[in-house]
Design a protein around this motif. Structure first.
Motif, short mmCIF file in Angstrom:
data_model
loop_
_atom_site.label_atom_id
_atom_site.label_comp_id
_atom_site.label_asym_id
_atom_site.label_seq_id
_atom_site.Cartn_x
_atom_site.Cartn_y
_atom_site.Cartn_z
N THR A 179 12.74 12.13 -7.95
CA THR A 179 14.11 11.69 -8.20
C THR A 179 15.05 12.23 -7.13
N GLN A 180 14.83 13.46 -6.70
CA GLN A 180 15.67 14.03 -5.65
C GLN A 180 15.39 13.36 -4.30
N GLU A 181 14.13 13.01 -4.04
CA GLU A 181 13.80 12.23 -2.84
C GLU A 181 14.56 10.90 -2.85
N LEU A 182 14.50 10.23 -3.99
CA LEU A 182 15.17 8.94 -4.16
C LEU A 182 16.68 9.10 -3.99
N ALA A 183 17.23 10.12 -4.66
CA ALA A 183 18.68 10.34 -4.62
C ALA A 183 19.16 10.58 -3.20
N ASN A 184 18.45 11.41 -2.46
CA ASN A 184 18.86 11.73 -1.10
C ASN A 184 18.94 10.48 -0.23
N MET A 185 17.92 9.62 -0.34
CA MET A 185 17.91 8.42 0.49
C MET A 185 18.95 7.41 0.03
N VAL A 186 19.12 7.25 -1.28
CA VAL A 186 20.11 6.30 -1.79
C VAL A 186 21.52 6.71 -1.37
N GLU A 187 21.83 8.00 -1.48
CA GLU A 187 23.17 8.46 -1.17
C GLU A 187 23.46 8.38 0.33
N ILE A 188 22.46 8.60 1.17
CA ILE A 188 22.68 8.56 2.61
C ILE A 188 22.74 7.12 3.12
N THR A 189 21.75 6.31 2.75
CA THR A 189 21.63 4.97 3.34
C THR A 189 22.17 3.87 2.44
N GLY A 190 22.36 4.14 1.16
CA GLY A 190 22.85 3.12 0.23
C GLY A 190 21.75 2.38 -0.50
N ILE A 191 20.48 2.50 -0.02
CA ILE A 191 19.36 1.80 -0.66
C ILE A 191 18.11 2.68 -0.61
N CYS A 192 17.16 2.38 -1.50
CA CYS A 192 15.83 3.00 -1.44
C CYS A 192 14.92 2.19 -2.36
N TYR A 193 13.63 2.47 -2.30
CA TYR A 193 12.65 1.72 -3.10
C TYR A 193 11.68 2.67 -3.78
N THR A 194 11.29 2.31 -5.02
CA THR A 194 10.19 2.99 -5.68
C THR A 194 9.04 2.00 -5.85
N TYR A 195 7.85 2.53 -5.81
CA TYR A 195 6.63 1.73 -5.88
C TYR A 195 5.80 2.23 -7.06
N THR A 196 5.54 1.35 -8.01
CA THR A 196 4.75 1.69 -9.20
C THR A 196 3.51 0.80 -9.23
N ASP A 197 2.35 1.42 -9.44
CA ASP A 197 1.11 0.64 -9.41
C ASP A 197 0.07 1.32 -10.30
N VAL A 198 -1.04 0.64 -10.50
CA VAL A 198 -2.12 1.15 -11.35
C VAL A 198 -2.73 2.40 -10.70
N ASN A 199 -3.01 3.41 -11.51
CA ASN A 199 -3.71 4.59 -11.03
C ASN A 199 -5.21 4.30 -11.08
N THR A 200 -5.79 3.94 -9.96
CA THR A 200 -7.20 3.57 -9.90
C THR A 200 -8.11 4.79 -9.79
N GLU A 201 -7.51 5.99 -9.68
CA GLU A 201 -8.30 7.22 -9.58
C GLU A 201 -8.01 8.13 -10.77
N TYR A 202 -7.82 7.53 -11.91
CA TYR A 202 -7.42 8.27 -13.11
C TYR A 202 -8.49 9.25 -13.55
N VAL A 203 -8.04 10.48 -13.87
CA VAL A 203 -8.86 11.46 -14.58
C VAL A 203 -8.04 11.95 -15.76
N ASP A 204 -8.71 12.52 -16.72
CA ASP A 204 -8.05 12.93 -17.96
C ASP A 204 -6.86 13.85 -17.67
N GLY A 205 -5.71 13.50 -18.22
CA GLY A 205 -4.49 14.27 -18.00
C GLY A 205 -3.57 13.68 -16.97
N ASP A 206 -4.06 12.72 -16.19
CA ASP A 206 -3.24 12.05 -15.18
C ASP A 206 -2.30 11.04 -15.83
N SER A 207 -1.36 10.57 -15.01
CA SER A 207 -0.55 9.42 -15.40
C SER A 207 -1.39 8.16 -15.27
#
Length: 423
Positions: free
Chosen positions: A122-150
């Motif tokens: 969130t702080q990474e995102l905030a820093n870029m949004v506040e400086i440049t006005g835009i940023c992107y997040t990327y959400t995808d399937v966790n294909t390397e899942y182990v127990d306890g992961d997202s």
């Protein structure tokens, strides 16, 4: 051009397919390179790369570059005040209070975000949004899942190497494709292009290649996109898509000149040029390199005496420093008031103690905290919309993960059951 915000990138094709993806990508890259250049300028500016917008002509041997990096001060305040807490997810209050299973599902979804280090990101995102006005997040399937992961992977993408392409063909200006790229040490660009149906790998916007990434949903290039939706979410600071200090850059440059000129004047008076009038300094003879006798004036050095007299002709010899006389207190007040005005325009509250006796709302208005809170509330509306778009992708990615338990309450959770919480 800085001050106008980052432009949105459009295509007029009704569909992006394997046949036209390279052409659409080439056209989009032209617009994105402009955006990336503007982002670079803003990132450099907040990093302290702020060359003075003037050439010093008087005493060019003394040219102090005094940079008062107010842009960094503004950015630090915005990322702390507007983004101090990660956006958590709660039950939507307008749906009869929700159910117990919905509550458990949302708790599990928040745990997935925590496993993906959402606070740091969130702080990474905030820093870029506040400086440049835009940023992107990327959400995808966790294909390397182990127990306890997202169940899903969550990443923040630099807007200099990622972008979205919207439609000018459809009235709703829907997203048509998402693009990210990397460069190798030879300057080659490797693009990953996402559409709702497919994922493509393109080299230098010229040719496709087999994918080196492992998604487990196909082989080589032109893989299926199992999400059935675009995985990038665009975050913007405001509808103008400008950085938090961007529209005050001219004033920030003027402030740097003011600070530099003030420092130069102090140094120039310390290293002053002496002005002598009606004074005859002693001379001495010396031999030059050719052995010929020459005469030169002997100027006084430190701690030497200079004796002068008033001549019968009424001449009055003197030796004075040559300098430009400034009103130092007025110049300093001008600097401080200009600095305070820039912070006020950027909705950064005053940090000095107000001793006027005001309390409550009057004090909050006088110091600028009310304006800062109004801007933060306005920005929350844009952040919440982006977060909901992100949750849509995250819920689909969870159900596609190999380690996902289909009996989990999360399996029945809909994004409309979720409400972002910024507090």
């Amino acid at each position: 051009m800085l001050g106008n915000g980052r432009q949105k990138i459009y295509t007029d094709v009704p569909e992006v397919t394997e046949k036209n993806v390279i052409q659409v990508l080439r056209e989009a890259i032209i617009a994105h390179d402009v955006v990336a250049s503007e982002c670079n300028q803003l990132i450099n500016f907040v990093s302290g790369i702020q060359p003075l917008q003037r050439v010093k002509t008087y005493r060019s041997d003394i040219d102090i570059q005094d940079i008062d990096n107010v842009a960094d001060e503004i950015t630090n305040f915005k990322t702390s005040f507007n983004w101090g807490n990660p956006i958590t997810l709660v039950q939507h209050g307008d749906k009869d209070g929700g159910s117990e299973s919905e509550g458990k599902a949302i708790t599990e979804l928040n745990a997935c975000y925590d496993a993906e280090k959402v606070r740091y990101k969130t702080q990474e995102l905030a820093n870029m949004v506040e400086i440049t006005g835009i940023c992107y997040t990327y959400t995808d399937v966790n294909t390397e899942y182990v127990d306890g992961d997202s169940y899903f992977k969550y990443m923040v993408l630099d807007p200099r190497c990622a972008f979205k392409v919207y439609s000018s063909y459809y009235p709703d200006q829907r997203g048509m494709m998402d693009v990210s790229f990397r460069k190798d040490n030879k300057g080659n660009r490797y693009y990953t292009v996402f559409t709702k149906e497919r994922r493509f790998e393109v080299v230098n916007a010229n040719a496709m290649q087999n994918s080196n990434l492992t998604w487990d949903f196909g082989e080589g290039n032109n893989e299926l996109n199992p999400l059935g939706m675009l995985p990038f979410v665009e975050w913007v600071r405001n509808v103008n898509r400008t950085g938090c200090f961007e529209r005050q850059i001219d004033e920030l440059n003027a402030l740097n000149i003011l600070a530099s000129d003030f420092a130069n004047d102090v140094d120039q008076n310390t290293q002053c040029v002496w002005h002598a009038n009606d004074i005859e300094f002693p001379t001495e003879t010396y031999e030059d390199e050719n052995g010929e006798e020459q005469i030169r004036v002997v100027h006084p050095t430190s701690n030497d005496w200079i004796e002068t007299t008033t001549t019968p002709e009424g001449k009055t010899p003197f030796v004075n420093p040559l300098y430009v006389k400034y009103d130092y207190s007025g110049m300093l007040n001008n600097f401080l008031s200009k600095r305070a005005m820039i912070l006020q325009k950027c909705n950064v509250p005053s940090r000095n103690d107000n001793s006027g006796g005001s309390t409550g709302i009057a004090m909050s208005d006088a110091t600028g905290w009310t304006q800062a809170e109004v801007e933060a509330t306005q920005q929350d509306q844009l952040k919440n919309d982006s977060k909901l778009d992100e949750v849509k992708v995250a819920l689909v990615a969870c159900k596609l993960c190999k380690g996902f338990d289909s009996s989990s309450p999360l399996a029945k959770l809909k994004y409309s059951d979720v409400k972002p919480n910024n507090s």
